[in-house]
Write an enzyme that holds these catalytic residues in place. Structure first.
Site, PDB file in Angstrom:
ATOM      1  N   GLU B 389      23.908 129.261 -13.662  1.00  0.00           N
ATOM      2  CA  GLU B 389      24.110 130.573 -13.049  1.00  0.00           C
ATOM      3  C   GLU B 389      22.881 131.030 -12.272  1.00  0.00           C
ATOM      4  OE1 GLU B 389      25.397 133.717 -15.630  1.00  0.00           O
ATOM      5  OE2 GLU B 389      24.886 135.135 -14.048  1.00  0.00           O
ATOM      6  N   ASN B 390      21.727 131.034 -12.932  1.00  0.00           N
ATOM      7  CA  ASN B 390      20.555 131.395 -12.134  1.00  0.00           C
ATOM      8  C   ASN B 390      19.532 130.275 -12.095  1.00  0.00           C
ATOM      9  OD1 ASN B 390      19.699 131.455 -14.674  1.00  0.00           O
ATOM     10  ND2 ASN B 390      19.166 133.620 -14.727  1.00  0.00           N
ATOM     11  N   CYS B 391      19.954 129.130 -12.539  1.00  0.00           N
ATOM     12  CA  CYS B 391      19.174 127.922 -12.281  1.00  0.00           C
ATOM     13  C   CYS B 391      17.782 127.993 -12.892  1.00  0.00           C
ATOM     14  CB  CYS B 391      19.118 127.742 -10.763  1.00  0.00           C
ATOM     15  SG  CYS B 391      18.097 126.481 -10.140  1.00  0.00           S
ATOM     16  N   SER B 392      17.646 128.663 -14.000  1.00  0.00           N
ATOM     17  CA  SER B 392      16.286 128.765 -14.526  1.00  0.00           C
ATOM     18  C   SER B 392      16.203 128.510 -16.030  1.00  0.00           C
ATOM     19  CB  SER B 392      15.710 130.142 -14.217  1.00  0.00           C
ATOM     20  OG  SER B 392      16.436 131.124 -14.907  1.00  0.00           O
TER      21      SER B 392
END
Lengths: 728, 747
Positions: B389-392
């Site tokens: 989703e936020n790649c983190s």
């Protein structure tokens, strides 16, 4: 039939009994179901598979000399199962196969599973019943061992003649002679004990060894009398001495006998030995019983088997709880805990610790040997460990034959107590990698040898049985009469009935003529290269030296003060004062009471030494290893799971250090070489053929030679080590 | 220790004995001398005298008197009597002493009232003072402080302050790091990493990225994007990064939906990660988003020189959710926080099943497995795009794990640190939220710790392949809770730069108050301790790294494995096929929650196995691919981290430490011999005694398995067997103990 023709290196006396062609061996541990075509052989020693491609047998560099990678000894076979499309049948010697099997599954005692597939060809299947019959010999005398031994004895004789030392072919102390026990008494510094030959003809106790170590004050006559008061006549006898304490072993009291008053005092003398404080440890307390151990082991076998291979991989099946469910690690833990309790008792104060078990032939062996491994670095060397197994298991009469069920007589007695012991030692080795001279490869070699019936060590129930059979073999050999004609096999049952006294004069002949080799002759099983893997590269024998100074304690004073005698029972981690020490009739009430009050008194004294805080950092040499809690326990994967996944990781690390060590060696050699002959031009290769960089030689300063004495005995390539050294 | 019965916690009366009695202390007032060691900017908030610290080694029966100090950085226990052992000295953190607890390291606080343990929560602090204060730390230490002899007002105040500062939400500006750096006047930034090592690449400049692209051979396909300089486009992206898209595209979606380059495989395919678009209600826009992503993937496929296939991997579909990870970890960590020995031995019996129920090992297993799947794709020349989703979070984890598995460079210390910089710090992992340093949200998830766990599993499976030791990993995990290092303090590089710029001293901006990075190990440790980071068993690459790139230009020669046909027979993803397929898969997975963790498809799992077995059948190249074993028996507990403070588990004079120690000895020996040999060669020079051979370990017998953590038990190591005088009553020596200890204390 020559080896070339058969495709297997046959042992002396081994004969091929059957052969099946067009068999495919499946290796389905990888779930790829690769199969190799070849032929299946059944000899009187093994089941072998010969792949088509590899026509001729090769001399193995590593691995067993006796068995190839695809071979399994008949004695190692646990179950033979024939599978058809629709049917599955476990075959025994008696059963006959009524259907045409397509698949043969051989379950081995070392957790391996061999999987063969047959072409629809009736003749090939004939081997299946043959295997089933061969692996369950109708009578013990059909064991291949005895054919082998006769053949190999000539060879042994030859070796014996060539070697200079007489009698002692193996440096391992076998504890079969008086000398070994006397040396042990001297080594440990025990005083007040003597070696008695009262059981030389196995008259006092049928299951004990010939040699007993008993208190000096007690006459042989009294010992014989005391035997009646113990199960199987296994009287309290000295096993080991550590820091002023003695370790004894005995079986349970025969409580239904009547003892004379003076006899009773002799019994007490026997129990207290050279000390005045006695702790009786009931080893059965808290520990799993042999049937429970067997159950745990078979569950473990299940968990680690191919069929449950999926459980190892599949996330839905719970590996950890499956492992816990076997309760094998629990058994290991309890044994280690018990041993650690006993060793803490032994290392604290001057007392006599007597291990007591109903028949003194299973868990007592385990606990006493574990305690000794924990406390004494000598037993952590290879020779020491072998001697320990001789002392505590073989000579003490552990029923190897029954416990491993070598003869398929009854499943009831089967229990891998000895394997449990090996697992416990492995746990210690895992925790203290530098304290042991041997590696887990060595433990595994012992583990596997228990399933190969070629050696006398793990074959018999007691020394008497061994003596008898070896005697027979020797006679047979001498007369060259028809082998095993009706004679001795029956005696196994007579030996079990303890009361039978064999006719005198039978055991007088020298045992050294015995043709059966012990398992400790590793060169019979493994090539030298493989034997090198037994040695732990991390081990340094400095510990051994440190021990020698500390162990000798003389404590004659306590022995002379019998008035302060006390007795305790170790139970559930507590020291209890028993209501009654000896269960025999004849002990007066008054005496009991006085003993109780005395012990209450001396109890405080007993506490005293415990309270002295040890200096914070004692060398771990004499310290007992602490009990290993569950998070510290691990499964002996390299042994139990070796057929599922290769244990590369550990080997990598060990090889690493071995490589480093070998570099030291080569450096030392160079130093020495340069010191020795400065004119001898190096040709770039040292003695072992390792390349050494060419440099001009120069003399070595004299003061450096001390480092060159470091002991190293390692193998493998040097280049890796160099790389490391260059890096650092 | 064997059967303590109901345990030490139950002794209502204080049964400890100190070397100094309370009366003496009052008379002499010794505590005035005890001054806490304060860092720059550290202030004492409150303190209390005559606090007893019970030691775990003595079954909580005895302890030391001392002073408990709470500062704005740590809770510190100071005692005049406590002598530090040599071993303790050898491992010393410059910032934290043995009895110091950083405020952020405190996990749970309990008070013991009348033998009952009650959690102390902010806002609910009772007026009644507990007899004991229990501090559970995130690094698994458990402190027992007795307050019975403390002055009432002192104790009350102390508890309130501790609870407030450890559990109450705070703001970023209030973190100690800022006052520390402010007071230190701009820390002199030393060399990054360990001296004499290749420096850690911070990936803060264009050149760092270019070098990395160059090193991995990704320069042909990817370029460095600098349009986010000064965070013009997105605050959730680093200033520079590598991708294959145009600047305009990036601006359009503010960095979302762009495959960001992570690493290039020698074969030319690459590992990328991408932030998914948030779920939108609007069908139109979601359609548009989808089209956009398809186009991106298409662009990606076209730009690849060899026209590789591309696979998208939606991590949330096959890996456990963050909530599950955190729930599992909090279950797991409770296993290692036993109150006393009795409780520990109690848990002993059911250890394995309890461990299994915590599910933590299972989560590690899944991460390893997922990394393995992706490694397989890369080895078969398929580029992989990780989508989250936020790649983190899991993106960072899987991406970095894959790189550790494939690339030996990341198994060196400097490489590993660079990797964390690249994937975690520059990948905008929300350290601030995930470590919950501000205690103001429920986003706490130990993702980074999970990554270290996975690396540890690899490390213990292939020890010679790693330049660092488990001690390094453990110390790294501990450093997360020391709120000084910029590495673990911020949610993104933007936040970091923003906060560092706007520091209290605005006028001095040119001085740029820079927080130290955790890679400046000299802030925490002396060189002698840093030596413990190095694995003596590591086999260094024989200095070929320089030429590696040239070797690697020829793809698929060294590492290649017979590629399975199914990978090539798949249709090319040019028409967004994969996107649809994965969408479909996600739906089915979400439909059946149970089947979520099963492998994606049957044929895939067989392939996977084939790939794995193929690799296994070859000898292991420690400088090549290193596939982790991930089946149940292969996973172990990270003993050094989790069990280090539990005295029962310590192995005095044993454990892996001894192996390493031995290796050090041998290496020393080799060095000595080598110098001797060279001396011999240098024309019989008088041999100078070799003094500078460095051994980080002391005598091995004095070490325990938990070295360098945990103090060796000062008490005797033997199990204690209590004596019972009564047959029926097996009392656990409760009554006897105080007297015994009294004697002992006097000795």
């Amino acid at each position: 039939m020559s080896d070339r023709l058969v495709g297997v290196r046959l042992l002396m006396g081994e004969k091929v009994k059957g052969e099946a062609r067009n068999v495919r061996k499946c290796s389905f541990n990888k779930q790829l179901c690769e199969s190799i075509a070849g032929k299946l052989l059944c000899t009187n020693f093994r089941v072998a598979f010969v792949a088509v491609e590899t026509g001729t047998p090769q001399v193995a560099e590593e691995g067993s000399l006796l068995l190839g990678a695809d071979d399994v000894a008949l004695s190692c076979i646990d179950r033979v199962v024939a599978v058809n499309n629709s049917r599955t049948k476990i075959l025994t010697a008696a059963s006959n196969l009524k259907f045409q099997p397509q698949t043969l599954l051989i379950y081995c005692k070392d957790f391996r599973l061999l999987h063969f597939q047959f072409e629809p060809d009736s003749r090939a299947c004939e081997i299946i019943p043959l295997i089933a019959q061969s692996c369950q010999p109708a009578s013990p005398r059909k064991l291949f061992l005895f054919q082998y031994s006769v053949e190999v004895s000539n060879d042994l004789d030859h070796r014996q003649l060539n070697s200079n030392f007489d009698g002692e072919l193996y440096p391992t102390r076998m504890f079969e002679t008086q000398l070994d026990w006397e040396m042990e008494l001297a080594r440990t510094g025990a005083s007040g004990w003597r070696v008695s030959l009262v059981n030389e003809r196995f008259e006092a106790s049928a299951s004990l060894s010939k040699i007993l170590v008993v208190p000096r004050k007690i006459l042989d006559l009294d010992i014989k009398r005391a035997c009646a008061h113990f199960n199987e006549g296994r009287i309290p006898r000295w096993i080991w001495h550590h820091r002023g304490s003695d370790l004894l072993r005995m079986s349970n009291f025969q409580s239904n006998t009547y003892a004379q008053r003076d006899g009773l005092s002799k019994l007490e003398e026997l129990l207290y030995g050279a000390q005045s404080k006695l702790v009786i440890v009931d080893v059965e307390d808290e520990l799993p019983t042999p049937p429970e151990i067997q159950l745990a082991h078979s569950r473990l076998k299940n968990v680690c088997s191919y069929e449950n291979c999926s459980s190892v991989r599949d996330p839905d099946d719970k590996w950890l709880s499956a492992l816990e469910g076997t309760r094998w690690l629990e058994a290991v833990r309890l044994c280690l805990k018990k041993a650690s309790e006993v060793s803490s008792l032994l290392s604290n104060q001057c007392l006599t610790v007597a291990l007591q078990e109903t028949d003194d032939r299973d868990l007592a062996c385990l606990i006493s040997s574990l305690v000794q491994v924990m406390l004494d670095p000598y037993w952590r060397t290879m020779l020491g460990f072998q001697s320990l197994v001789q002392k505590e298991w073989v000579e003490a009469g552990h029923r190897f034959s029954d416990r491993f069920n070598h003869h398929w007589t009854t499943d009831k007695d089967e229990s891998p107590v000895f394997l449990l012991f090996l697992d416990c030692v492995w746990q210690l080795l895992d925790h203290y990698p530098v304290s042991f001279e041997f590696t887990d490869t060595y433990l595994m070699a012992i583990h596997d040898s228990t399933h190969i019936l070629l050696f006398r060590t793990f074959l018999f129930n007691c020394p008497r049985e061994r003596a008898y059979i070896q005697q027979t073999l020797a006679t047979d050999r001498r007369t060259r009469s028809n082998l095993f004609s009706n004679g001795w096999p029956r005696t196994r049952s007579t030996v079990r009935g303890e009361q039978v006294v064999l006719k005198a004069g039978f055991f007088t002949r020298e045992e050294s003529s015995c043709p059966l080799p012990p398992v400790w002759d590793w060169s019979l099983q493994f090539p030298t290269k493989h034997q090198r893997l037994f040695r732990n590269a991390l081990y340094s024998d400095t510990q051994l030296l440190a021990q020698n100074g500390t162990s000798v304690h003389s404590n004659t004073e306590q022995a002379d003060a019998p008035s302060l005698r006390s007795v305790h029972l170790l139970s559930k981690g507590l020291l209890l004062v028993p209501a009654q020490l000896l269960p025999w009739k004849g002990a007066s009430v008054a005496k009991k009471l006085s003993r109780l009050s005395q012990s209450l008194e001396s109890l405080l004294e007993m506490e005293q030494p415990q309270r002295i805080p040890l200096p914070p950092f004692l060398d771990p040499v004499g310290l007992p290893f602490p009990p290993i809690p569950a998070p510290g326990l691990r499964l002996w994967k390299s042994c139990y799971l070796r057929w599922l996944s290769a244990g590369v990781q550990r080997k990598a690390r060990d090889g690493q250090i071995a490589a480093l060590a070998s570099q030291i060696q080569s450096l030392e050699r160079r130093l020495r070489g340069e010191a020795d002959g400065r004119n001898a031009a190096p040709n770039g290769l040292d003695r072992q053929g390792n390349q050494i960089p060419h440099r001009p030689n120069a003399p070595i300063p004299a003061c450096l030679s001390e480092t060159a004495t470091m002991e190293t005995s390692f193998s493998t390539s040097v280049s890796k080590g160099r790389a490391i050294a260059a890096d650092l | 220790m064997l059967s303590l019965g109901s345990g030490g916690g139950k002794t209502a009366k204080p049964s400890f004995v100190s070397y100094v009695s309370p009366e003496e202390i009052k008379k002499e007032n010794v505590n005035d001398e005890l001054k806490p060691h304060l860092l720059p900017g550290e202030l004492v908030i409150c303190e209390a005298n005559t606090v007893v610290k019970y030691s775990r080694e003595d079954s909580l029966q005895r302890g030391f008197y001392g002073k408990l100090v709470c500062t704005n950085f740590k809770i510190s226990f100071l005692s005049a009597e406590q002598l530090l052992d040599e071993v303790d000295q050898s491992y010393r953190n410059k910032l934290m002493g043995e009895n110091d607890i950083s405020l952020h390291c405190v996990d749970q606080i309990f008070g013991v009232y009348d033998d009952k343990k009650k959690p102390l929560l902010p806002g609910a602090v009772k007026n009644k003072i507990p007899e004991k204060l229990l501090l559970y730390c995130k690094d698994f230490r458990v402190f027992h402080f007795g307050l019975t002899y403390t002055k009432e007002e002192d104790a009350k105040r102390l508890i309130r302050v501790i609870v407030h500062h450890c559990l109450n939400p705070t703001s970023l500006k209030c973190l100690f790091a800022f006052s520390y750096v402010g007071a230190a006047g701009g820390l002199k930034v030393g060399p990054l990493g360990i001296e004499g090592e290749p420096p850690t690449i911070m990936f803060e400049t264009k050149n760092d990225w270019r070098d990395e692209l160059d090193r991995t051979g990704g320069l042909l396909t990817y370029r460095i994007i600098s349009s986010n300089e000064n965070y013009k486009i997105s605050t959730r992206l680093p200033q520079f990064f590598a991708a294959s898209v145009s600047d305009d595209d990036i601006k359009k979606y503010k960095g979302k939906g762009i495959p960001l380059w992570c690493w290039s495989h020698p074969s030319g395919c690459a590992l990328l990660k991408m932030a998914a678009f948030p779920e939108t209600v609007d069908d139109n826009s979601s359609q548009m988003d989808k089209g956009w992503i398809d186009r991106q993937l298409q662009v990606l496929g076209e730009t690849h020189p060899l026209n590789h296939t591309i696979k998208t991997e939606i991590l949330s579909a096959t890996l456990p959710t963050l909530q599950e990870i955190q729930a599992s970890y909090s279950r797991f960590k409770q296993l290692f926080l036993p109150d006393n020995a009795a409780e520990f031995w109690e848990s002993d019996v059911k250890w394995l099943s309890v461990l299994e129920n915590a599910n933590w090992l299972e989560i590690i297993r899944q991460c390893l497995k997922k990394a393995l799947d992706i490694v397989e794709c890369l080895e078969h020349s398929t580029s992989v795009v990780l989508v989250e989703e936020n790649c983190s979070d899991l993106c960072c984890l899987i991406a970095s794990l894959v790189q550790v598995i494939i690339d030996p460079h990341f198994r060196t210390i400097s490489g590993f640190q660079s990797l964390i910089q690249k994937e975690w710090v520059m990948g905008c992992h929300c350290f601030l939220d995930r470590c919950n340093l501000l205690r103001n949200n429920d986003k706490e998830v130990s993702v980074f710790l999970l990554f270290l766990e996975c690396v540890w599993q690899l490390l213990q499976q292939y020890p010679p392949a790693f330049e660092f030791t488990e001690t390094y990993l453990t110390i790294l995990s501990d450093s997360m809770y020391i709120p000084i290092f910029s590495t673990f303090l911020f949610n993104s590089p933007w936040q970091r730069d923003n906060n560092q710029m706007l520091d209290e001293d605005r006028r001095m901006r040119s001085r740029s108050l820079k927080l130290p990075s955790v890679w400046e190990w000299s802030v925490q440790f002396e060189n002698s301790v840093q030596a413990l980071f190095y694995n003596p068993l590591y086999i260094g690459k024989p200095k070929l790294d320089r030429f590696r790139r040239t070797q690697r230009i020829k793809p698929q020669r060294q590492m290649s494995l017979p590629s399975s046909p199914s990978y090539h027979s798949r249709p090319s993803p040019k028409k967004g096929f994969f996107r649809e397929e994965t969408d479909h898969l996600i739906k089915t997975f979400l439909g059946k929650k149970i089947s979520r963790w099963t492998p994606t498809a049957e044929d895939h799992s067989v392939n996977n196995r084939l790939f794995y077995e193929n690799w296994r059948s070859k000898p292991i190249d420690l400088h090549g691919l290193l596939l982790p074993l991930h089946d149940g028996p292969a996973l172990k507990i990270w003993g050094q981290r989790y069990l280090r403070w539990i005295p029962e588990v310590q192995i005095p004079g044993g454990g892996l430490t001894t192996t390493l120690n031995k290796a050090w000895e041998i290496i020393d020996e080799i060095k000595t011999l080598q110098t001797k040999v060279s001396q011999c060669l240098l024309k019989r020079q008088p041999s100078s005694p070799n003094t500078d051979v460095f051994t980080p370990f002391h005598q091995s017998s004095r070490l325990s398995s938990t070295f360098p953590f945990g103090t060796l038990r000062r008490q005797s190591i033997k199990p204690r067997i209590p004596v019972s005088t009564n047959l029926s009553m097996s009392f656990g020596s409760m009554e006897n103990l105080p007297d015994d200890e009294e004697d002992l204390g006097l000795l």
